[in-house]
Scaffold this motif. Structure first.
Motif, PDB file in Angstrom:
ATOM      1  N   THR A 348       0.851  -1.187   0.000  1.00 41.80           N
ATOM      2  CA  THR A 348       0.000   0.000   0.000  1.00 41.80           C
ATOM      3  C   THR A 348       0.885   1.234   0.000  1.00 41.80           C
ATOM      4  O   THR A 348       1.773   1.353   0.847  1.00 41.80           O
ATOM      5  N   ALA A 349       0.651   2.126  -0.948  1.00 44.48           N
ATOM      6  CA  ALA A 349       1.481   3.333  -1.024  1.00 44.48           C
ATOM      7  C   ALA A 349       0.931   4.391  -0.066  1.00 44.48           C
ATOM      8  O   ALA A 349      -0.274   4.472   0.132  1.00 44.48           O
ATOM      9  N   PRO A 350       1.808   5.190   0.522  1.00 46.96           N
ATOM     10  CA  PRO A 350       1.306   6.271   1.396  1.00 46.96           C
ATOM     11  C   PRO A 350       0.629   7.349   0.549  1.00 46.96           C
ATOM     12  O   PRO A 350       0.907   7.462  -0.640  1.00 46.96           O
ATOM     13  N   ASP A 351      -0.247   8.137   1.193  1.00 50.23           N
ATOM     14  CA  ASP A 351      -0.960   9.211   0.480  1.00 50.23           C
ATOM     15  C   ASP A 351      -0.044  10.353   0.073  1.00 50.23           C
ATOM     16  O   ASP A 351      -0.256  10.999  -0.929  1.00 50.23           O
ATOM     17  N   GLY A 352       0.953  10.609   0.889  1.00 50.91           N
ATOM     18  CA  GLY A 352       1.852  11.741   0.609  1.00 50.91           C
ATOM     19  C   GLY A 352       3.276  11.330   0.862  1.00 50.91           C
ATOM     20  O   GLY A 352       3.571  10.141   1.026  1.00 50.91           O
ATOM     21  N   PRO A 353       4.185  12.324   0.901  1.00 54.97           N
ATOM     22  CA  PRO A 353       5.581  11.997   1.198  1.00 54.97           C
ATOM     23  C   PRO A 353       5.726  11.402   2.594  1.00 54.97           C
ATOM     24  O   PRO A 353       4.961  11.758   3.502  1.00 54.97           O
ATOM     25  N   VAL A 354       6.674  10.490   2.737  1.00 56.47           N
ATOM     26  CA  VAL A 354       6.880   9.855   4.046  1.00 56.47           C
ATOM     27  C   VAL A 354       7.865  10.720   4.840  1.00 56.47           C
ATOM     28  O   VAL A 354       8.963  11.001   4.372  1.00 56.47           O
ATOM     29  N   PRO A 355       7.474  11.178   6.034  1.00 59.77           N
ATOM     30  CA  PRO A 355       8.354  12.070   6.802  1.00 59.77           C
ATOM     31  C   PRO A 355       9.487  11.297   7.469  1.00 59.77           C
ATOM     32  O   PRO A 355       9.339  10.130   7.800  1.00 59.77           O
ATOM     33  N   VAL A 356      10.613  11.985   7.662  1.00 59.20           N
ATOM     34  CA  VAL A 356      11.781  11.360   8.306  1.00 59.20           C
ATOM     35  C   VAL A 356      11.779  11.725   9.798  1.00 59.20           C
ATOM     36  O   VAL A 356      11.838  12.905  10.137  1.00 59.20           O
ATOM     37  N   PRO A 357      11.709  10.744  10.672  1.00 59.62           N
ATOM     38  CA  PRO A 357      11.841  11.055  12.102  1.00 59.62           C
ATOM     39  C   PRO A 357      13.288  10.971  12.559  1.00 59.62           C
ATOM     40  O   PRO A 357      14.101  10.289  11.940  1.00 59.62           O
ATOM     41  N   GLN A 358      13.597  11.662  13.641  1.00 62.04           N
ATOM     42  CA  GLN A 358      14.934  11.533  14.226  1.00 62.04           C
ATOM     43  C   GLN A 358      14.861  11.675  15.732  1.00 62.04           C
ATOM     44  O   GLN A 358      14.157  12.545  16.251  1.00 62.04           O
ATOM     45  N   ALA A 359      15.608  10.829  16.406  1.00 58.79           N
ATOM     46  CA  ALA A 359      15.716  10.902  17.865  1.00 58.79           C
ATOM     47  C   ALA A 359      17.158  11.242  18.204  1.00 58.79           C
ATOM     48  O   ALA A 359      18.079  10.620  17.677  1.00 58.79           O
ATOM     49  N   VAL A 360      17.345  12.229  19.061  1.00 58.56           N
ATOM     50  CA  VAL A 360      18.702  12.603  19.493  1.00 58.56           C
ATOM     51  C   VAL A 360      18.763  12.343  20.996  1.00 58.56           C
ATOM     52  O   VAL A 360      17.953  12.877  21.759  1.00 58.56           O
ATOM     53  N   PHE A 361      19.767  11.532  21.401  1.00 60.64           N
ATOM     54  CA  PHE A 361      19.765  11.004  22.766  1.00 60.64           C
ATOM     55  C   PHE A 361      20.635  11.846  23.700  1.00 60.64           C
ATOM     56  O   PHE A 361      21.527  11.343  24.370  1.00 60.64           O
ATOM     57  N   THR A 362      20.353  13.150  23.699  1.00 65.06           N
ATOM     58  CA  THR A 362      21.062  14.067  24.592  1.00 65.06           C
ATOM     59  C   THR A 362      20.263  14.211  25.889  1.00 65.06           C
ATOM     60  O   THR A 362      19.228  13.569  26.069  1.00 65.06           O
ATOM     61  N   ILE A 439       1.111  11.992  10.792  1.00 65.87           N
ATOM     62  CA  ILE A 439       1.486  12.573   9.486  1.00 65.87           C
ATOM     63  C   ILE A 439       1.243  11.551   8.369  1.00 65.87           C
ATOM     64  O   ILE A 439       0.614  11.857   7.355  1.00 65.87           O
ATOM     65  N   VAL A 440       1.729  10.339   8.568  1.00 63.34           N
ATOM     66  CA  VAL A 440       1.574   9.315   7.513  1.00 63.34           C
ATOM     67  C   VAL A 440       0.089   9.008   7.297  1.00 63.34           C
ATOM     68  O   VAL A 440      -0.368   8.849   6.167  1.00 63.34           O
ATOM     69  N   GLY A 441      -0.677   8.962   8.381  1.00 63.94           N
ATOM     70  CA  GLY A 441      -2.113   8.666   8.265  1.00 63.94           C
ATOM     71  C   GLY A 441      -2.938   9.865   7.854  1.00 63.94           C
ATOM     72  O   GLY A 441      -4.147   9.757   7.671  1.00 63.94           O
ATOM     73  N   ARG A 442      -2.288  11.025   7.734  1.00 61.83           N
ATOM     74  CA  ARG A 442      -2.990  12.270   7.387  1.00 61.83           C
ATOM     75  C   ARG A 442      -4.216  12.470   8.292  1.00 61.83           C
ATOM     76  O   ARG A 442      -5.337  12.708   7.828  1.00 61.83           O
ATOM     77  N   VAL A 443      -3.987  12.358   9.563  1.00 61.01           N
ATOM     78  CA  VAL A 443      -5.083  12.513  10.536  1.00 61.01           C
ATOM     79  C   VAL A 443      -5.265  14.001  10.843  1.00 61.01           C
ATOM     80  O   VAL A 443      -4.330  14.640  11.345  1.00 61.01           O
ATOM     81  N   PRO A 444      -6.425  14.595  10.550  1.00 59.52           N
ATOM     82  CA  PRO A 444      -6.613  16.011  10.876  1.00 59.52           C
ATOM     83  C   PRO A 444      -6.534  16.235  12.384  1.00 59.52           C
ATOM     84  O   PRO A 444      -6.942  15.364  13.165  1.00 59.52           O
ATOM     85  N   VAL A 445      -6.004  17.407  12.786  1.00 56.77           N
ATOM     86  CA  VAL A 445      -5.861  17.659  14.224  1.00 56.77           C
ATOM     87  C   VAL A 445      -7.217  17.615  14.938  1.00 56.77           C
ATOM     88  O   VAL A 445      -7.290  17.289  16.125  1.00 56.77           O
ATOM     89  N   LYS A 446      -8.298  17.898  14.203  1.00 55.09           N
ATOM     90  CA  LYS A 446      -9.659  17.781  14.792  1.00 55.09           C
ATOM     91  C   LYS A 446      -9.877  16.385  15.373  1.00 55.09           C
ATOM     92  O   LYS A 446     -10.449  16.219  16.434  1.00 55.09           O
TER      93      LYS A 446
END
Ligand SMILES: Cc1cc2nc3c(=O)[nH]c(=O)nc-3n(C[C@H](O)[C@H](O)[C@H](O)COP(=O)(O)OP(=O)(O)OC[C@H]3O[C@@H](n4cnc5c(N)ncnc54)[C@H](O)[C@@H]3O)c2cc1C
Ligand SMILES: NC(=O)c1ccc[n+]([C@@H]2O[C@H](COP(=O)([O-])OP(=O)(O)OC[C@H]3O[C@@H](n4cnc5c(N)ncnc54)[C@H](O)[C@@H]3O)[C@@H](O)[C@H]2O)c1
Length: 474
Positions: A348-362, A439-446
């Motif tokens: 299944t293709a995503p609806d839009g661009p796939v966002p890149v997450p990042q965790a910084v362990f500071t 973001i991937v699910g395009r869930v409105p903030v509502k």
């Protein structure tokens, strides 16, 4: 399923071997693409010149996080009424790191590959023509032929600025593999490697000076990220010098004394600010795809072609070698998608661009995904930004007496969907995945308002953020 030559993994002969997919590089992305292709019915060979598992397992993600977690626990305990502060014990901490890198022995990863039905060939892989890879290894030379695809998953190498060449300065490998803790350490750079390494090396007892060319740490993030991480580092005793460039550097007796050992005599640095004398310098000025000695020119591919993705249909670049986002989880994502595609599986293709997450362990930690507010505006979005202090959630303050941090959501005015999110503070590295899903699910903030976080967890920061949005959006 087509059958590959089933010779044993570690032996080499001059015979020609054939497989559906030949992967150069046995890091996390190489392993994943081979695994997914194989699960889809293809035969796959991985060529690895060093340790199966790649830099991530031995010199990057795993050792750094093995070192950082006890530091975080100790600092948290130091700020938690009712607990005796545990101290960081250098010998035990380094032993923990050694265990997590399996003492630089990759037998377990080779076993995993074999159990997954993959072949491992030891040696340096080089493309010699369409679909062919020459492997030069401990047992001589052999040529592998790929029926379907050659995948380049060779990772990246650290960039060394000219002023720091010839010093035998530490790379991030030495920092993760630290054996001798430099009493005085300069770290050049203000990105993720720099701030994470400053955190564990200061905790190990180094007097750390961070020399940052720009005017902020972690400058690719929302501005408050760098400010909070800087405050955390300074609190840990790190001397953070912004707008400071190294002009010249000299060291007597510079030589390679081994991984994680001090590489020579005192280093004298002349900078655009005050001069500095240290026992070691860690170069943390970015990384570049490892594409040299790979034979790309033999099939007419220049480094520019590689960067732009102009490749023959049988050739693929993934992970750090592709250079899209130099992160293990991103490389593994690219690998899963490519492995499935090579095997003809439709996902299944995503609806839009796939966002890149990042965790910084500071300390405090950071979790970020998608666009910053500035990036979203630059991309032409009408944007509303929700902001809240992390202590707006009672759960955050409960985790640590000195809890500090901030969170933002970047919301697209038109769709009411999230474009990005940033969290700094306790549990930030875990909080970010909720935003990735939204973001991937395009869930409105509502709709997000109906995702009820448990009380009293840090996740309640979502309520504070959503409440701060204009009524029309929520
Ligand atoms: C200090 C540090 C900490 C990091 N921490 C994190 C983190 O916490 N989370 C995160 O997501 N990312 C982190 N990263 C980034 C992460 O390490 C990389 O994104 C990840 O290793 C990329 O995986 P890869 O498989 O593409 O490359 P690698 O892991 O580099 O593996 C590439 C493999 O290819 C082999 N190879 C190269 N050329 C050849 C050839 N010609 N023939 C045969 N074999 C070859 C190499 O020996 C290596 O084993 C960190 C990076 C650094 C430097
Ligand atoms: N937790 C994680 O996910 C994690 C941890 C470590 C590394 N990584 C990844 O590894 C990659 C490499 O990290 P990095 O910190 O080396 O790179 P980076 O690109 O994040 O930061 C490089 C830093 O060096 C500075 N710089 C660049 N050239 C310079 C020069 N000539 N002189 C002085 N300063 C200079 C930049 O301004 C920047 O501050 C990144 O893509 C990062 O995401 C991820």
């Amino acid at each position: 399923m087509t059958t590959a030559n089933q010779s044993t993994p570690e032996t080499g002969t001059s015979a020609e071997d054939v497989a559906d997919v030949v992967v150069i590089g046995g890091g996390p992305t190489g392993e994943n693409v081979a695994q997914y292709a194989h699960e889809g019915g293809l035969s796959a060979v991985i060529v690895e010149e060093a340790l199966m598992g790649g830099d991530c397992s031995y010199y990057a993600c795993m050792p750094s996080k093995a070192l950082l977690r006890p530091v975080e626990v100790a600092r948290t305990a130091a700020h938690l009424d009712g607990v005796d502060s545990p101290a960081v014990r250098v010998r035990e901490l380094l032993a923990r790191r050694d265990a997590w890198v399996s003492h630089y022995d990759d037998a377990g990863q080779v076993r995993w590959a074999q159990d997954a039905g993959l072949r491992v060939v030891r040696g340096h892989g080089e493309i010699t023509g369409p679909r062919t890879v020459r492997v030069t290894g401990p047992d001589g030379e052999r040529t592998l032929t790929a029926r379907r695809a050659v995948v380049v998953a060779t990772g990246s190498t650290g960039v060394v600025p000219p002023a720091l060449e010839g010093l035998h300065a530490w790379s991030s490998k030495d920092a993760t593999g630290v054996v001798e803790v430099p009493p005085r350490l300069a770290i050049v750079g203000g990105g993720v490697v720099a701030v994470e390494a400053a955190t564990w090396l200061a905790a190990l007892g180094s007097s750390v000076t961070l020399l940052v060319r720009g005017d902020a740490l972690l400058a690719k993030n929302e501005p408050f990220v760098g400010e909070l991480v800087r405050a955390g580092l300074e609190d840990a005793g790190v001397d953070v010098r912004l707008n400071t460039t190294v002009e010249t550097a000299h060291r007597e007796d510079a030589r390679d004394t081994g991984l994680g050992r001090i590489h020579g005599g005192t280093v004298r640095l002349r900078t655009t600010g005050d001069p500095l004398e240290v026992d070691e310098v860690l170069v943390a000025t970015g990384r570049t795809p490892r594409l040299t000695d790979l034979g790309l020119e033999s099939v007419g591919v220049t480094p520019e072609d590689a960067r732009a993705g102009r490749l023959p249909d049988w050739l693929h670049l993934i992970g750090d070698a592709a250079g899209t986002a130099l992160l293990t989880h991103w490389g593994k994502y690219e690998a899963r998608v490519l492995g499935s595609r090579l095997a003809g599986r439709h996902e299944t293709a995503p609806d839009g661009p796939v966002p890149v997450p990042q965790a910084v362990f500071t300390d405090p930690p950071v979790g970020a995904v998608g666009m910053t507010g500035a990036e979203a505006r630059e991309a032409g979005h009408g944007v509303v930004v929700a902001e809240a202090p992390i202590t707006g959630a009672a759960g955050a303050a409960l985790l640590r007496d000195d809890a500090a941090g901030r969170a933002t959501l970047v919301v697209d005015e038109d769709s009411g969907c999230l474009l990005g999110a940033t969290f700094v503070g306790p549990e930030a590295t875990e909080l970010v995945h909720g935003a990735t899903i939204a973001i991937v699910g395009r869930v409105p903030v509502k709709l997000l308002r109906h995702a009820v976080p448990s009380y009293p967890t840090v996740s309640e920061i979502w309520l504070r953020l959503l409440e701060s949005l204009p009524a029309a959006l929520r």
